[in-house]
Design an enzyme around this catalytic site. Structure first.
Site, mmCIF file in Angstrom:
data_model
loop_
_atom_site.group_PDB
_atom_site.id
_atom_site.type_symbol
_atom_site.label_atom_id
_atom_site.label_comp_id
_atom_site.label_asym_id
_atom_site.label_seq_id
_atom_site.Cartn_x
_atom_site.Cartn_y
_atom_site.Cartn_z
ATOM 1 N N GLU A 214 90.165 41.540 64.031
ATOM 2 C CA GLU A 214 89.242 40.408 64.093
ATOM 3 C C GLU A 214 88.137 40.649 65.121
ATOM 4 O OE1 GLU A 214 93.410 38.816 63.104
ATOM 5 O OE2 GLU A 214 92.520 40.294 64.463
ATOM 6 N N GLY A 269 98.805 39.749 76.818
ATOM 7 C CA GLY A 269 97.606 39.064 76.350
ATOM 8 C C GLY A 269 97.539 37.606 76.746
#
Length: 552
Positions: A214, A269
């Site tokens: 993405e 993350g």
């Protein structure tokens, strides 16, 4: 230490027996019988006040929950995390996001790397870059200063920074606006770019591996947009920087490796906003405020590391969640910030909690036989009151909730903040007290309704009450306070993962869909079948092709 199955621990068995006696527990009676209940069941850390008195607990409950924490070696696991042990054992990684926010970092070597030196070096580079943008020394390709910054990332590279930037928009520096693009849907990037001037726009591409589908798709489209306007490949180096560890891929994209800010595999993350991933935050609120955000998180780290379990805010929140999920059988957990600037807090916490603790295999490689991570949901108050509070008050499910509110609003208008606070407190009081059928019938009759009609209507207006909630109160939403709040929930998630005996720091569950997507993508545009698919997926592929005018 040898890990015994959770349900065999003596504290777990004692809690099972204790729960049988607690099924009929009424918080209203507990408050009537103990005038000091609030004082006994509230806790302060810095300017945060946690009121957990509106829970279905007694001192015995809390004692058993703390015993469970000790039998689960929570304190040992906490020490292992702070000391850099590889507690993320499935990926052979340490978990050291806490090291990113310590103002004075003790010497810590992980895999031959002096963590304190590495972190300090990256922070210095971030500071220099942020200040060069703010003072106008960094110029775009045509010599104009940067006025808009677009953070391109997804997951932890988007949710955390976006949430913080929205929460602290009242600290935004002048002349620089920060935008966030994450979705693969081209509408997200296109809708952002149409507002911007290529000559004054900087793109921050956030991807540890610089291979995230993405993120790279959006980055390549942004690059094409920039080149179409500026018509010079050299412009990329002045309008793109990278947050990554893959220098080769970054350079191949056209970004100067000197404009790549690194972070490490011991930064997960969803815990990365404290690292170089927080560059967009610092660009919006300034370096001093970014440091205050780090300092707030560090203050909570110190509290979590040093406070005894009985007076430890993350431990208390975490163990209350264990009590409801595993003994009362609740499946969801509501979070309601009565603070519009925290409107992205729930999406951020959804990733933090559900990606961390949505696991079904223990650290001993056994399939667990108890509930782990709850479904996290919510919305800002008072919006939620007009959407789903009916379910919380009158529904058939027990839903533990957290309410957050600031005593002082940064942008006061008339008496709106007083009404906001009143609504927040009223909701927690209503969840506690409820309203009986007898009281409702009497009210209806007093309003002139016949006794017959009052009896018919009253059941629909009953509030059962006795429904649990926590309240987190803080002075105002500033960088330090927000840092404390985020770290509080990070450590709460850690506590629950430790009790559930799972690895809260991997995320294998996101991988399968990534593996299946490429052959489906090929099948959508290829005449020949690509890959083997179930009949449903194959039928949907065929229908998409037909709708797009492609042969099937």
């Amino acid at each position: 230490m040898l890990m015994k199955p959770l349900k065999t621990l003596s504290a777990w068995k004692a809690l099972e027996q204790h729960f049988k006696a607690m099924r009929s527990f009424d918080m209203r009676a507990a408050f009537r019988e103990d005038a000091s209940r609030f004082d006994q069941l509230s806790l302060r850390c810095g300017n945060l006040l946690l009121d957990y008195s509106k829970n279905r607990v007694t001192s015995d409950t809390l004692g058993l929950l703390m015993q469970l924490a000790r039998e689960s070696d929570l304190e040992g696991l906490r020490t292992a995390m702070f000391s850099g042990e590889r507690i993320n054992f499935t990926e052979h990684r340490a978990v050291l996001h806490t090291a990113l926010r310590a103002p004075v970092r003790p010497p810590l070597v992980v895999e031959g790397i002096h963590v304190e030196h590495e972190v300090a070096a990256v922070l210095r580079r971030m500071q220099n870059f942020v200040e060069s943008i703010h003072n106008g020394n960094w110029r775009g390709h045509t010599g104009k200063p940067i006025r808009d910054v677009v953070n391109i990332g997804i997951g932890g590279s988007d949710l955390g920074p976006a949430m913080v930037c929205h929460a602290l928009d009242h600290y935004a520096v002048e002349n620089v606006r920060v935008h966030f693009v994450s979705n693969l849907d081209p509408a997200h990037l296109a809708g952002t770019l149409k507002l911007l001037d290529p000559e004054t726009t900087l793109f921050v591409v956030a991807s540890k591996t610089f291979t995230t589908l993405e993120t790279l798709a959006n980055a390549n489209s942004a690059k094409a947009w920039l080149l179409a306007a500026l018509r010079a490949p050299a412009a990329i180096a002045r309008h793109f920087v990278a947050l990554s560890t893959n220098a080769q891929a970054v350079e191949a994209f056209g970004i100067d490796p000197d404009n790549m800010f690194i972070f490490w595999d011991w930064v997960g993350g969803r815990y990365s906003l404290w690292s170089a991933i927080g560059l967009s935050i610092a660009l919006q609120i300034g370096w001093g405020n970014f440091q205050a955000l780090l300092a707030g998180a560090h203050a909570m780290d110190v509290h979590f590391k040093e406070a005894p379990p009985e007076a430890n805010m993350p431990v208390i929140l975490g163990m209350l969640g264990i009590w409801y999920a595993n003994f009362w059988g609740t499946d969801t957990y509501g979070i309601f910030p009565y603070d519009q600037r925290l409107h992205l807090l729930v999406p951020f916490l959804q990733q933090l909690d559900m990606e961390s603790n949505g696991k079904n295999v223990s650290r001993a490689n056994r399939r667990v036989n108890y509930n782990t991570g709850p479904i996290v949901w919510g919305a800002p108050g008072t919006n939620g009151q007009h959407a789903f509070f009916e379910l919380i008050h009158q529904g058939t499910r027990l839903i533990p909730t957290d309410f957050l509110m600031a005593a002082v609003n940064a942008t006061p208008l008339a008496d709106q903040h007083e009404w906001l606070l009143a609504n927040c407190l009223a909701q927690t009081e209503a969840l506690l007290k409820g309203k009986s059928r007898a009281v409702i019938e009497a009210e209806l009759i007093a309003q002139g309704m016949s006794r017959k009609n009052a009896r018919a209507l009253a059941p629909h207006k009953v509030f059962p009450g006795n429904r649990p909630s926590n309240t987190l109160l803080y002075q105002k939403l500033d960088p330090h306070t927000l840092g404390m709040l985020i770290a509080l929930y990070e450590h709460k998630v850690f506590v629950q993962g430790a009790i559930w005996q799972i690895n809260s720091f991997d995320q294998w569950g996101v991988e399968l869909g990534k593996q299946l997507a490429p052959p489906i993508r090929a099948a959508l545009s290829s005449v020949r079948a690509v890959g083997e698919h179930d009949a449903s997926t194959q039928g949907l592929i065929a229908d998409i092709r037909r709708r797009r005018g492609l042969s099937t």
